[in-house]
Design a protein around this motif. Sequence first.
Motif, short mmCIF file in Angstrom:
data_model
loop_
_atom_site.label_atom_id
_atom_site.label_comp_id
_atom_site.label_asym_id
_atom_site.label_seq_id
_atom_site.Cartn_x
_atom_site.Cartn_y
_atom_site.Cartn_z
N PRO A 76 44.93 -68.82 17.42
CA PRO A 76 46.10 -68.04 16.99
C PRO A 76 45.80 -66.54 17.12
CG PRO A 76 45.60 -69.78 15.39
CD PRO A 76 44.45 -69.74 16.35
N THR A 77 46.73 -65.81 17.68
CA THR A 77 46.44 -64.39 17.96
C THR A 77 46.11 -63.62 16.68
OG1 THR A 77 48.76 -63.70 17.79
CG2 THR A 77 47.98 -64.41 19.96
N CYS A 78 46.73 -63.99 15.56
CA CYS A 78 46.47 -63.27 14.31
C CYS A 78 45.12 -63.63 13.69
CB CYS A 78 47.59 -63.54 13.30
SG CYS A 78 49.19 -62.84 13.80
N ALA A 79 44.43 -64.61 14.28
CA ALA A 79 43.10 -64.98 13.80
C ALA A 79 42.03 -64.73 14.88
CB ALA A 79 43.08 -66.45 13.39
N ASP A 80 42.41 -64.00 15.92
CA ASP A 80 41.51 -63.78 17.05
C ASP A 80 40.80 -62.44 16.91
OD1 ASP A 80 40.29 -63.38 19.55
OD2 ASP A 80 41.82 -64.57 20.57
N ALA A 81 39.55 -62.47 16.48
CA ALA A 81 38.79 -61.23 16.25
C ALA A 81 38.57 -60.46 17.54
CB ALA A 81 37.45 -61.56 15.61
N TYR A 82 38.50 -61.15 18.68
CA TYR A 82 38.34 -60.43 19.94
C TYR A 82 39.57 -59.58 20.23
CZ TYR A 82 37.99 -59.36 24.88
OH TYR A 82 37.96 -58.67 26.07
N LEU A 83 40.75 -60.17 20.08
CA LEU A 83 41.98 -59.43 20.36
C LEU A 83 42.18 -58.29 19.36
CD1 LEU A 83 44.55 -62.27 21.21
CD2 LEU A 83 43.39 -60.75 22.81
N LEU A 84 42.04 -58.59 18.07
CA LEU A 84 42.41 -57.61 17.05
C LEU A 84 41.29 -56.62 16.75
CD1 LEU A 84 44.34 -59.86 14.48
CD2 LEU A 84 45.12 -58.85 16.62
N LYS A 85 40.13 -57.15 16.38
CA LYS A 85 39.05 -56.26 15.95
C LYS A 85 38.35 -55.59 17.12
CE LYS A 85 36.83 -57.27 12.11
NZ LYS A 85 35.93 -57.94 11.15
N LYS A 86 38.07 -56.37 18.19
CA LYS A 86 37.33 -55.82 19.34
C LYS A 86 38.23 -54.94 20.21
CE LYS A 86 34.02 -55.93 22.73
NZ LYS A 86 34.66 -55.08 23.72
N LEU A 87 39.36 -55.50 20.71
CA LEU A 87 40.20 -54.74 21.64
C LEU A 87 41.00 -53.66 20.92
CD1 LEU A 87 41.70 -57.27 24.24
CD2 LEU A 87 39.83 -55.66 24.53
N VAL A 88 41.91 -54.08 20.03
CA VAL A 88 42.85 -53.12 19.44
C VAL A 88 42.13 -52.09 18.57
CG1 VAL A 88 44.82 -52.86 17.88
CG2 VAL A 88 44.75 -54.76 19.50
N ARG A 89 41.27 -52.55 17.66
CA ARG A 89 40.65 -51.64 16.70
C ARG A 89 39.51 -50.83 17.31
NH1 ARG A 89 42.55 -49.54 12.43
NH2 ARG A 89 43.30 -51.56 11.66
N LYS A 90 38.60 -51.51 18.03
CA LYS A 90 37.39 -50.82 18.49
C LYS A 90 37.55 -50.21 19.88
CE LYS A 90 32.47 -51.52 19.43
NZ LYS A 90 31.42 -52.53 19.66
N ASP A 91 37.85 -51.04 20.88
CA ASP A 91 37.88 -50.55 22.27
C ASP A 91 39.03 -49.56 22.49
OD1 ASP A 91 35.79 -52.28 22.56
OD2 ASP A 91 36.76 -53.57 24.05
N TRP A 92 40.20 -49.87 21.95
CA TRP A 92 41.36 -49.00 22.17
C TRP A 92 41.50 -47.94 21.08
CZ3 TRP A 92 45.16 -53.66 23.20
CH2 TRP A 92 44.75 -54.32 24.37
N LEU A 152 42.06 -62.17 7.98
CA LEU A 152 41.56 -60.90 7.45
C LEU A 152 40.26 -60.51 8.14
CD1 LEU A 152 41.82 -58.57 5.47
CD2 LEU A 152 40.66 -59.98 3.75
N LYS A 153 39.36 -61.46 8.30
CA LYS A 153 38.07 -61.16 8.97
C LYS A 153 38.27 -60.85 10.45
CE LYS A 153 35.86 -64.85 7.30
NZ LYS A 153 34.76 -65.81 6.97
N ALA A 154 39.36 -61.37 11.03
CA ALA A 154 39.64 -61.08 12.44
C ALA A 154 40.23 -59.69 12.64
CB ALA A 154 40.59 -62.14 13.01
N GLY A 155 40.67 -59.05 11.54
CA GLY A 155 41.20 -57.70 11.66
C GLY A 155 42.65 -57.54 11.28
#
Length: 748
Positions: A244-260, A295-298
């Motif tokens: 689920p996209t809302c539980a995907d730490a790669y999408l939320l924490k890695k891409l949106v929060r960190k990389d972008w 929450l842990k996913a971001g």
Amino acid sequence: MHGLNMADFAFCDKSLSYEVRAKDLVDRLTLIEKAQQMGDKSSVHIPRLGLPKYRWWSEALHGVAQVGWDPVTHFDDVVPGAVSFPNVILTAATFNQTLWKTIGKVVSTEARAMYNLGRAGLTFWSPVINVVRDPRWGRTLETPGEDPFVVGLYAVNFVRGMQDLEGHDNTTDPNSRPLKVSACCKHFAAYDIENYLGLDRLRYDAKVSEQDMVETFNLPFEMCVKEGDVSSVMCSYNRVNGIPTCADAYLLKKLVRKDWNLHGYIVADCDSVEEIVRNHRWLKDTGEDASAHTLKAGLDLDCGNYYTKFLPNSVMQGKVKEADMDKAIKYLYIVLMRLGFFDGIPSLASLGKKDICTKENIELAAEAARQGIVLLKNNDETLPLDPANFKSLALIGPHANATKAMIGNYAGVPCKYISPIEGFSAFGKVTYEMGCKDIKCANDSYINAAVNVAKNADVTFLFVGLDLSVEAEWVDRSDLLLPGYQTHLVNEVTKAAKGPVILVVLTAGVIDISFAKTNPKIKSILWVGYPGEQGGRAIADVVFGKHNPGGRLPLTWYEADYVEQLPMTSMPLRAVDNYPGRTYKFFNGSTVYPFGYGLSYTSFKYKQNPKELSFDIKLNRLQHCHGLPYKKENQNPDCPSVSIDDLSCKEEIKFEIAVENVGQKDGSDVILVYHVPPEGIEGTPLKQLVGFERVYLHAKENKTVKFVLNVCKSLNIVNDSGYRLLPSGLHKIVVGDKSISVKVSYKR
């Protein structure tokens, strides 16, 4: 607040940074209060801190909207309406970045004025920046179309218009940059199915290659965060490759929060956390599990009630740390501080009723509609019509008296509707017949009356198309045809009509109107999207020559059998097995009208300079060549490509396009600039848009338009591993029927 000295609280001390103030506020909250602040519906007033309740969910897709459960935004005697611009798909057809940003500014001005009057919030969950992958998608009207570059630029401009406060466009610390209102780019990621053959968005698992994620689905969001500096991103209902996209730490924490590097918060689409349990049944999660995972996913904010109900227990059970909640709430309150929720913003304090539904704002809505309208056919230069020669006007069809249908979904109360009947009445005597009871046109019982009207009119206008009963959130289409008896209505009226017939199509998604395109009695065809509150006036202005149309299609108009060739659930953009490719970048079959198509009442000619460019890029020992799949084995050069992450990417392509209006009428032209990759590489786009400019010219006038393209950004391709690569070889920059050759080579 009564009985409190707010100066005692550090979170009220303006001399401190927002980060410090937000931490002080969060540290004062109990575990239960923290969970309440992380839900839209459950946010509460905390009297002991003087903290007012704040509801997060407001919408402003194409004007301030009244949407949601117990909407924050509401209209009444104080604020009876707000400007309703065209739906986004028509605004995108203007290919006018300045207009996109200006609309964002006007929407945010009206929104902030409504907030000052207690009738709106400050956090608006708009724009929708999902790419239209399939022509059946019901939410096409909300989007800027099928090209990820166009969608991304729309996002950047609209968000900048919504958020930027004059004089504070760029600051050294983006987390302290004041915001006019907060925008939200949604729905991340690979979301574009509502309900297809019983499979709905709450259960759909999108199987997407890394290549398509990087190249198509992620790109607009990356641009929105990096270049638009949006303050919120919304994750979507669906899964991507099982998660689920809302539980995907790669999408939320890695891409949106960190990389972008998001400066803001991430919010769930409404009840998405609950759907992880109820419909996805992911990992057999309980409410506590799903809340902890997201929450842990971001995920910072739940548009729903799962965080409020389950996060305290998740903490008690050791599934997530309270410190993770603290971090999320700090993101939320820093955004509110930037919005002036705590301190106010003096320069915006005077906004009020006088700034809503102004004459200028309403005129901008009309201009946006006029600029977006696309002329698809104009045999014998039938349009524009001279009102002196066409005095009796037959307006026929289910949209001929459109009002509410013109504003589509995610709308508020318009300032004033101008229906087609009202708009056309300014130019002649209108006789109106419905032709169909409604859009679905289930029978032919209204057609005879319409035929009789057409027999006596100087000119007949047929207003056909779709509405929210056919294409909308939760409603995907099954075909690309006009509904019910609409085609029969068009044919019968056209046969009987005394004068020329003009077809006006109100729709977001594409329709196969080949029958009308080839019918010689139908002289002209206009696509007008859902043109907003001033739609009737805008269409009439185009028809009678007060405005020369210059819009271009933001979608490929496929033939009807396209949907029979592949299911909506086939996610690849490239052709796979027996399935054709998707969008103009990968589909090479015949179309009704191609992406970027649009006629004018005048003609334009291009000249360009230079014809050839060359870049010799010297590599050092830390820069390595990447192989590429070639169609012929002997075609492989010594250094096929290099990752753009390994290059300085300072090289630029500079060229000028001289545009001349060679016709007799003033008008605007959209210059579309495409990149064509070197020949022979497997899987590359046929072409991809890398630049565009809308230019207005008087008759016989010429202008020079300068383009500056970054070599890495404009000439890269994405390989099947998701690397962005700059291929060596002969690239082409194509403008109209002209091209510039760009040779890229690598040397060590």
